[in-house]
Write an enzyme that holds these catalytic residues in place. Structure first.
Site, PDB file in Angstrom:
ATOM      1  NE  ARG A  38      -3.541   1.898   3.145  1.00 27.80           N
ATOM      2  CZ  ARG A  38      -4.809   2.087   2.802  1.00 27.80           C
ATOM      3  NH1 ARG A  38      -5.371   1.269   1.929  1.00 27.80           N
ATOM      4  NH2 ARG A  38      -5.512   3.077   3.325  1.00 27.80           N
ATOM      5  CG  LEU A  91      -3.856   4.924  -0.694  1.00 30.57           C
ATOM      6  CD1 LEU A  91      -2.554   4.954   0.091  1.00 30.57           C
ATOM      7  CD2 LEU A  91      -3.802   3.834  -1.743  1.00 30.57           C
ATOM      8  CB  SER A  92     -10.612   2.606  -0.166  1.00 31.09           C
ATOM      9  OG  SER A  92     -11.110   3.491  -1.138  1.00 31.09           O
ATOM     10  CB  CYS A  93     -10.791   1.468   5.124  1.00 28.08           C
ATOM     11  SG  CYS A  93     -12.482   1.181   4.682  1.00 28.08           S
ATOM     12  N   PRO A  94      -8.596  -0.765   3.890  1.00 27.53           N
ATOM     13  CG  PRO A  94      -6.912  -1.640   5.210  1.00 27.53           C
ATOM     14  CD  PRO A  94      -7.604  -0.361   4.901  1.00 27.53           C
TER      15      PRO A  94
END
Length: 386
Positions: A38, A91-94
């Site tokens: 990430r 960056l979207s929550c994983p």
């Protein structure tokens, strides 16, 4: 990779396991995450909320904090762009990324269209899945983000075609696609996305502030139908005005005004905080309204507003009862109670029992059964800019 960054990544991976965030039926998702760090897709400047505003966090000056925000937790997004004080890319929550990739059901060799490239991480995960015989095309409205994503993808050696443009139009030159996925929320699904899918192809997209749906295109290519798959909220389509209720707070909307209306509440308001199915129903019925809850020694309290001029507060009293104070042109807790009662009258349908039907001329979310369930029609959009 620094020891701090490696430690944060390892702890983040363990947290994903502890939260059962890895899809059991799609082991490829975890493999793609492992092969696609990430942090390689995080810009050197990201943003952190300090309680009053978003403040910059630079990798060069505060590398430990930067790493902590990039690998914050399974349910935490990393804000990568701020415009006029509002987050416009992340960056979207994983855990949500993993769930949406599972919903997409991508296979090696697939041709995939992604709408909303951002920094390129999600596209890189997809490219890892489809392999050398597949193709991932990603459309990004922001030229700056698109250029950054191209650099990130090249450094990661992920073969993704990034196009600058309005995602509403899809990408007809690479159609038909086996899968289409949107990484931003829409209020109405562009028909071009369905037109550019092959019959039997799957579309995964976030709907408003509701959550994300997965729908399959019918064999006759005249409709798509599917189910709600997750509850997370997403940033809106850049071509759509940001909902007022997500920009302004309850305090800003109330602005110190005295209530216009005060009355007792004849129901237990605890479910406003504890019942996710009720929360979903209220969100469906009143999509432009936001509410938050908290507890004190007496019980649950709730603050409701529409981001414009109407507000309500509901307070649990020491004797166990409750009271609401409301102001503005709309009595929002009255509207909540009406929607709450309608949901109960229709069987208190679970959030997981909601589906969606999409045609060129009509789109609606249904409860329980696509043909007989109660329907919530989606608004007809304004014409998309060229």
């Amino acid at each position: 990779m620094s020891d701090v960054l490696e430690g944060r990544r390892r702890a983040w991976n363990e947290a994903m396991c502890a939260h059962h965030a890895w899809p059991e039926d799609a082991p490829w998702v975890r493999a793609a995450f492992d092969a696609t760090p990430r942090h390689a897709f995080a810009p050197d400047r990201i943003w952190d909320w300090d309680g009053e505003a978003y403040v910059p966090v630079d990798r060069a000056t505060t590398p430990d904090r930067w790493a902590e925000l990039v690998y914050a937790g399974p349910r935490d997004a990393t804000v990568t762009e701020i415009t006029d004080g509002i987050p416009t890319s992340s960056l979207s929550c994983p855990s949500v990324v993993a769930t949406m990739l599972d919903s997409l059901d991508a296979e090696p060799g697939h041709r995939i269209l992604e709408l909303g490239t951002g920094t390129g991480w999600n596209a890189a995960l997809l490219a890892h899945r489809v392999g050398p015989h597949g193709r991932v095309t990603s459309v990004e409205a922001s030229p700056d983000l698109a250029r950054a994503a191209i650099r990130n993808l090249a450094q990661a050696r992920r073969g993704v075609d990034v196009a600058i443009g309005n995602g509403t139009h899809g990408h007809p030159t690479t159609a038909p696609h086996d899968r289409v996925i949107a990484t931003y929320a829409v209020e109405h699904v562009p028909w071009a996305w369905i037109e550019q899918l092959r019959p039997g192809g799957d579309l995964v997209f976030p709907l408003g502030r509701m959550g994300h749906f997965a729908a399959t295109v019918a064999d006759d290519h005249r409709s798509a139908r599917g189910w709600m798959h997750g509850l997370a909220q997403f940033m809106s389509d850049r071509s759509t005005p940001i909902p007022a209720a997500t920009v302004h707070s309850y305090t800003q909307v109330r602005n110190g005004r005295a209530p216009d209306h005060i009355r007792p509440v004849d129901r237990d308001i605890t479910p406003l905080r504890t019942d996710a199915n009720l929360m979903w129903a209220l969100r469906m019925a009143l999509p432009d309204v936001v509410y938050t809850t908290d507890t004190d020694q007496d019980g649950v309290n709730a603050w409701i507003h529409d981001g414009v001029a109407s507000w309500a507060v509901v307070t649990t009293l020491p004797d166990g009862g409750a009271r609401t104070e409301q102001g503005g042109p709309r009595h929002l807790f009255d509207a909540f109670e009406t929607a709450w009662d309608a949901w109960i009258a229709h069987g208190s349908v679970s959030r997981w029992d909601h589906g969606i039907t999409l045609t060129e001329h009509e789109q609606y979310v249904w409860e329980g059964d696509p043909d007989t369930g109660r329907r919530h029609h989606l608004p007809t959009p304004a014409p998309a800019p060229a």
